[in-house]
Scaffold this active site. Structure first.
Site, PDB file in Angstrom:
ATOM      1  N   CYS A  83      -9.117  21.837  18.720  1.00 27.59           N
ATOM      2  CA  CYS A  83      -8.941  22.121  20.151  1.00 27.59           C
ATOM      3  C   CYS A  83      -8.284  20.970  20.895  1.00 27.59           C
ATOM      4  CB  CYS A  83     -10.305  22.409  20.764  1.00 27.59           C
ATOM      5  SG  CYS A  83     -11.283  23.461  19.711  1.00 27.59           S
ATOM      6  N   GLY A 100       0.851  -1.183   0.000  1.00 25.19           N
ATOM      7  CA  GLY A 100       0.000   0.000   0.000  1.00 25.19           C
ATOM      8  C   GLY A 100       0.883   1.228   0.000  1.00 25.19           C
TER       9      GLY A 100
HETATM   10  N1  LLP Z   1      -1.790  -6.290   3.798  1.00 22.75           N
HETATM   11  C1  LLP Z   1      -2.328  -6.332   5.017  1.00 22.75           C
HETATM   12  C2  LLP Z   1      -2.989  -7.557   5.464  1.00 22.75           C
HETATM   13  C3  LLP Z   1      -2.256  -5.191   5.855  1.00 22.75           C
HETATM   14  O1  LLP Z   1      -2.787  -5.258   7.076  1.00 22.75           O
HETATM   15  C4  LLP Z   1      -1.617  -4.020   5.395  1.00 22.75           C
HETATM   16  C5  LLP Z   1      -1.545  -2.820   6.238  1.00 22.75           C
HETATM   17  C6  LLP Z   1      -1.080  -4.014   4.092  1.00 22.75           C
HETATM   18  C7  LLP Z   1      -1.174  -5.176   3.335  1.00 22.75           C
HETATM   19  C8  LLP Z   1      -0.396  -2.829   3.505  1.00 22.75           C
HETATM   20  O2  LLP Z   1       0.743  -2.452   4.219  1.00 22.75           O
HETATM   21  P1  LLP Z   1       1.700  -1.311   3.625  1.00 22.75           P
HETATM   22  O3  LLP Z   1       2.339  -1.842   2.375  1.00 22.75           O
HETATM   23  O4  LLP Z   1       0.865  -0.128   3.324  1.00 22.75           O
HETATM   24  O5  LLP Z   1       2.674  -1.062   4.700  1.00 22.75           O
HETATM   25  N2  LLP Z   1      -2.308   3.471   9.386  1.00 22.75           N
HETATM   26  C9  LLP Z   1      -0.932   3.059   9.536  1.00 22.75           C
HETATM   27  C10 LLP Z   1      -0.615   1.833   8.686  1.00 22.75           C
HETATM   28  C11 LLP Z   1      -1.531   0.674   8.934  1.00 22.75           C
HETATM   29  C12 LLP Z   1      -1.196  -0.545   8.121  1.00 22.75           C
HETATM   30  C13 LLP Z   1      -2.248  -1.580   8.229  1.00 22.75           C
HETATM   31  N3  LLP Z   1      -2.068  -2.739   7.401  1.00 22.75           N
HETATM   32  C14 LLP Z   1      -0.026   4.228   9.197  1.00 22.75           C
HETATM   33  O6  LLP Z   1      -0.527   5.320   8.925  1.00 22.75           O
HETATM   34  O7  LLP Z   1       1.204   4.104   9.254  1.00 22.75           O
END
Ligand code: LLP
Length: 421
Positions: free
Chosen positions: A346, A277
């Site tokens: 706030c 992602g």
């Molecule tokens: N696959 C699964 C099963 C996941 O849980 C996630 C992310 C991804 C793929 C993608 O991961 P990436 O390539 O984006 O690292 N909100 C947090 C990140 C949460 C990630 C959750 N899972 C932030 O802002 O850093």
């Protein structure tokens, strides 16, 4: 490298001056670059070639349908974790056989939706979920293709809130129990085992945790095949980190990650799926905001800007760093001064950065928070009754608003007053 660069002293997204977008759309707004999204997606496909593979974009990081269509048109698959994300992938024209369904708490309704709409596979996270999926599929006269997500008990060495592959995390089944669970899956009438799934966390900045996890998956592949299961796909998850700062501490590149995949699981004859992602969307997006006031505090100066923690929650939630730059490029050698950059909400937590060096700025000046494409807009809310900020997609020398800013009327019209009032 991304496509947000200064040209003749002005910050551009590809060939569009961001100040021109601000003049038309108003601030704050998210802006995404097609060229960066495309390039980052292609880095993964190049890194995995010539292995048979599918790069499934993790929609949770950035879910605007126009972005999904941009990637889907290149051949990307999609990793979804809810019925809503599934419908977004479909709305972007991505066929079901390129959509994988992850997530620890899939409901019967979501299973039904994906089975009837078409799905490449479900990534199963627990035994109860596996039994329910079998029931739902069987009831529809269908057989659901599944992988089972194993928890390899590996420390991803990332922020505790986004680490998912350690014993005690809520994700997957312990790898030590995998053979038992696969044996049960094989007896369930509504399921067909196609592979193994693993995902150990997000924003990983070293390859070692991936290596440890993938070696365990390779070993498990042999064991499960010996038990008589067909393991033809490996879903290796997402998680490769991105540079949030412009120093020399950049995380490993997709090419190195691809080489690691080939080294650890490349000779198993499996189709490889990955679910990145952040690496695709993170540096493909910025949040543009206007300075409302410069407030001279007792021991510091504040830039009070029109974006806030409801628009980009990562600094408040994870203490994360986003580079902040002025849309007008500071002259070479221009003096800089430290500012705390804060939103109007706030809460003290509504702080994007502390003591950040910037050229002297005034009310009305524009700034950009970089690396905000992933987990930015998707995690935003209307806290303090601030309408969600619009999203803009740039393509070469033109741009389109891909999600308009809601009017206050639209926001208020969602509330209804009960008849007794
Ligand atoms: N696959 C699964 C099963 C996941 O849980 C996630 C992310 C991804 C793929 C993608 O991961 P990436 O390539 O984006 O690292 N909100 C947090 C990140 C949460 C990630 C959750 N899972 C932030 O802002 O850093």
């Amino acid at each position: 490298m991304d496509h947000f660069q200064y040209k003749s002293g002005k910050l551009y997204a590809e060939d569009v001056a961001l100040a021109d977008i601000a003049a038309q759309v108003g601030t704050p707004f998210y802006c995404y670059s097609t060229a960066t999204l495309t390039r980052h997606y292609q880095l993964f496909t190049e890194a995995l070639s010539p292995l048979p593979h599918l790069v499934c974009f993790a929609i949770k990081s950035l879910s605007n349908v126009a972005v999904l269509k941009t990637l889907g048109n290149l051949g990307a698959g999609m990793d979804v974790v809810s019925g809503g994300e599934y419908l977004r992938a479909k709305a972007a024209g991505v066929p079901g056989d390129r959509i994988v369904f992850s997530g620890v708490g899939k409901t019967r309704q979501e299973m039904h939706l994906a089975l009837t709409g078409g799905i490449r596979q479900f990534n199963i996270e627990s035994e109860p979920e596996m039994r329910v999926l079998s029931e739902v599929a069987h009831g529809l006269g269908m057989v659901a293709p599944i992988t089972i997500r194993v928890n390899p008990d590996v420390d991803a060495k990332t922020h505790e809130k986004i680490s998912t592959g350690k014993k005690g995390d809520k994700f997957g089944i312990p790898i030590s129990r995998a053979r038992e669970v696969y044996a049960e899956a094989a007896t369930l009438p509504g399921l067909k085992v196609v592979g193994i799934d693993v995902h150990i966390g997000s924003q990983l900045t070293a390859l070692e945790p991936f290596e440890a996890a993938y070696l365990k998956v390779a070993e498990l592949t042999h064991a499960l095949r010996a038990d008589g299961h067909t393991i033809e796909r490996l879903d290796l998850g997402g998680g490769l980190g991105i540079p949030y700062t412009r120093d020399n501490n950049a995380p490993p590149l997709p090419m190195d990650y691809g080489a690691l995949i080939k080294r650890t699981v490349g000779d198993l004859g499996c189709e490889i799926e990955i679910e990145p992602g952040r690496l695709i969307s993170g540096n493909a997006g910025i949040l543009v905001s206007e300075v409302i006031y410069v407030k001279n505090g007792e021991d510091r100066d504040f830039l009070i800007v029109d974006a806030a923690m409801n628009d980009l929650i990562r600094p408040a939630m994870y203490g994360s760093h986003h580079d902040i730059i002025a849309l007008n490029e500071p002259a070479a050698g221009a003096e800089q001064q430290p500012y705390d950059i804060v939103g109007p909400i706030c809460e003290s937590g509504d702080t994007f950065a502390k003591a950040r060096n910037l050229p002297a700025l005034q009310a009305g000046d524009l700034i950009a928070l970089r690396s905000a494409g992933a987990y930015g807009a998707v995690m935003s809310s209307e806290y303090n009754s601030r309408p969600l900020v619009p999203e803009v997609l740039v393509h070469g020398d033109h741009f389109a608003v891909i999600r308009a800013r809601p009017t206050f009327d639209e926001m208020l019209s969602r509330d209804t007053i009960p008849e007794w009032l």
